[in-house]
Design an enzyme around this catalytic site. Structure first.
Site, PDB file in Angstrom:
ATOM      1  N   ASP A   7      58.150  37.251   9.758  1.00  0.00           N
ATOM      2  CA  ASP A   7      59.406  37.812  10.284  1.00  0.00           C
ATOM      3  C   ASP A   7      59.307  37.846  11.807  1.00  0.00           C
ATOM      4  OD1 ASP A   7      61.928  39.080  10.400  1.00  0.00           O
ATOM      5  OD2 ASP A   7      61.040  41.075  10.367  1.00  0.00           O
ATOM      6  N   SER A   8      60.456  38.112  12.439  1.00  0.00           N
ATOM      7  CA  SER A   8      60.457  38.286  13.895  1.00  0.00           C
ATOM      8  C   SER A   8      59.669  39.539  14.296  1.00  0.00           C
ATOM      9  CB  SER A   8      61.896  38.414  14.394  1.00  0.00           C
ATOM     10  OG  SER A   8      62.524  39.516  13.768  1.00  0.00           O
ATOM     11  N   TYR A  39      65.488  38.029  16.898  1.00  0.00           N
ATOM     12  CA  TYR A  39      66.008  36.671  16.687  1.00  0.00           C
ATOM     13  C   TYR A  39      67.537  36.657  16.700  1.00  0.00           C
ATOM     14  CZ  TYR A  39      61.516  34.604  15.147  1.00  0.00           C
ATOM     15  OH  TYR A  39      60.237  34.116  15.060  1.00  0.00           O
ATOM     16  N   CYS A  70      62.971  37.074   6.788  1.00  0.00           N
ATOM     17  CA  CYS A  70      63.936  37.273   7.866  1.00  0.00           C
ATOM     18  C   CYS A  70      65.213  36.535   7.485  1.00  0.00           C
ATOM     19  CB  CYS A  70      63.353  36.715   9.157  1.00  0.00           C
ATOM     20  SG  CYS A  70      64.476  36.773  10.566  1.00  0.00           S
ATOM     21  N   ASN A  71      66.264  37.286   7.243  1.00  0.00           N
ATOM     22  CA  ASN A  71      67.543  36.661   6.850  1.00  0.00           C
ATOM     23  C   ASN A  71      68.054  35.733   7.947  1.00  0.00           C
ATOM     24  OD1 ASN A  71      68.777  38.419   4.354  1.00  0.00           O
ATOM     25  ND2 ASN A  71      67.441  39.636   5.648  1.00  0.00           N
ATOM     26  N   THR A  72      67.806  36.111   9.199  1.00  0.00           N
ATOM     27  CA  THR A  72      68.301  35.337  10.336  1.00  0.00           C
ATOM     28  C   THR A  72      67.612  33.968  10.389  1.00  0.00           C
ATOM     29  OG1 THR A  72      68.555  37.448  11.475  1.00  0.00           O
ATOM     30  CG2 THR A  72      68.692  35.460  12.829  1.00  0.00           C
ATOM     31  N   GLU A 148      62.248  48.400  15.800  1.00  0.00           N
ATOM     32  CA  GLU A 148      61.014  48.031  16.510  1.00  0.00           C
ATOM     33  C   GLU A 148      60.489  49.202  17.338  1.00  0.00           C
ATOM     34  OE1 GLU A 148      59.167  45.066  16.464  1.00  0.00           O
ATOM     35  OE2 GLU A 148      60.440  44.548  14.755  1.00  0.00           O
ATOM     36  N   CYS A 179      69.550  42.204   6.600  1.00  0.00           N
ATOM     37  CA  CYS A 179      68.505  42.038   7.623  1.00  0.00           C
ATOM     38  C   CYS A 179      67.353  42.924   7.181  1.00  0.00           C
ATOM     39  CB  CYS A 179      69.023  42.478   8.991  1.00  0.00           C
ATOM     40  SG  CYS A 179      67.708  42.639  10.238  1.00  0.00           S
ATOM     41  N   HIS A 181      65.005  44.337   8.709  1.00  0.00           N
ATOM     42  CA  HIS A 181      64.772  45.543   9.529  1.00  0.00           C
ATOM     43  C   HIS A 181      65.616  46.726   9.047  1.00  0.00           C
ATOM     44  CE1 HIS A 181      62.835  42.843  12.455  1.00  0.00           C
ATOM     45  NE2 HIS A 181      62.372  43.927  13.058  1.00  0.00           N
TER      46      HIS A 181
HETATM   47  N1  DGL Z   1      64.325  40.885  10.091  1.00  0.00           N
HETATM   48  C1  DGL Z   1      65.251  39.911  10.647  1.00  0.00           C
HETATM   49  C2  DGL Z   1      66.349  39.621   9.615  1.00  0.00           C
HETATM   50  O1  DGL Z   1      66.136  39.861   8.442  1.00  0.00           O
HETATM   51  C3  DGL Z   1      65.705  40.399  11.976  1.00  0.00           C
HETATM   52  C4  DGL Z   1      66.109  39.320  12.901  1.00  0.00           C
HETATM   53  C5  DGL Z   1      66.004  39.680  14.361  1.00  0.00           C
HETATM   54  O2  DGL Z   1      64.889  39.669  14.884  1.00  0.00           O
HETATM   55  O3  DGL Z   1      67.058  39.888  14.966  1.00  0.00           O
HETATM   56  O4  DGL Z   1      67.399  39.121   9.933  1.00  0.00           O
END
Ligand code: DGL
Length: 263
Positions: A7-8, A39, A70-72, A148, A179, A181
């Protein structure tokens, strides 16, 4: 051989949490691209490059599979990854399907990063389900940074309420957390939304999918639930990161107990 989870940042720990719980006979590498989080404000090209670096790291570590937690990154990079790297790669996607198919559902609200909300993959998923008229999308650009920074209190509650504005929340039978997070705010969402609103995330389904892919390929097992943590550039995580990860895992465990209405 290990399973790589990427993940990010700290959001992917919600996937790791479920993986350890449901697939304890595996070992894991958790890779957080903390140098490039969030991201959600990057370009698709940048996210594809970050995701490729993660895949190359997982391959160098001998991982048997990778989960893009990470969905993004899934929304812009999963096809690119699958066509460039020759090992099973799974991605998490907003869990729209269970939300629009369960009995008695009404409207559905999907919260995700600006990239996920904008990109074609989510829109295609919603139209495949013929759910365009039942689903609203809302970008929550600052939530990743709140997570974060481990800010889980009043400021984040205010932010979420501000983003929702005067939307009538009683119309939603389901809130999809698109997401990873956002899973860290389930307690706040359950305070803000009516108690009838189910809060859905795709992590359990993604781990179930991982289980079936590995089983099908005869690749299940061989570990003990051990986890190694790495950050951007494949750097072994320091104590501060590992302690932070443990705080997130404990928080996720706590929230499983208190969140009501979760599917
Ligand atoms: N955990 C990432 C997601 O599921 C976050 C992406 C980000 O870093 O903006 O989209």
């Amino acid at each position: 051989m290990k399973i790589g989870i990427f993940d990010s940042g700290m959001g992917g720990l919600s996937l790791l949490h479920k993986a350890i719980k449901y697939l304890p006979g595996e070992d894991y590498i958790f890779y957080a691209d903390v140098a490039n989080v969030p991201y959600g404000s990057k370009t698709p090209e940048q996210i594809r490059a970050f995701s490729s670096a993660a895949a190359e790291f997982m391959i160098a570590k001998g991982c048997k599979a990778m989960v893009v937690a990470c969905n993004t990154a899934t929304s812009v990079a999963i096809e690119h990854l699958r066509s460039n790297y020759d090992f099973p790669i799974l991605g998490i996607e907003p869990a729209v399907k269970p939300a629009v198919t369960h009995e008695g559902h009404k409207r559905v609200l999907v919260m995700a990063t600006p990239v996920t909300v904008r990109e074609a993959k989510l829109h295609m998923l919603i139209s495949r389900l013929e759910a365009q008229d039942d689903v609203d999308l809302l970008a929550m650009p600052d939530l990743v940074s709140f997570a974060e920074r481990e800010e889980f209190g009043a400021a984040v509650e205010e932010y979420i309420k501000k983003q929702l504005g005067d939307t009538d929340l009683t119309q939603y039978s389901d809130l999809v957390l698109g997401c990873t997070h956002y899973n860290n705010f389930k307690d706040t969402f359950s305070k803000i939304f009516p108690k009838e609103t189910a809060i859905i995330d795709g992590s359990r389904a993604t781990i179930r999918h991982l289980d079936s892919i590995l089983t099908e390929k005869g690749m299940r097992g061989g570990g003990n639930g051990n986890v190694e943590y790495y950050t951007s550039g494949g750097v072994l995580a320091d104590n501060a990161f590992c302690e932070k990860a443990q705080r997130f895992l404990s928080r996720l465990e706590e929230m499983e107990k208190i969140t009501c209405g979760t599917l």
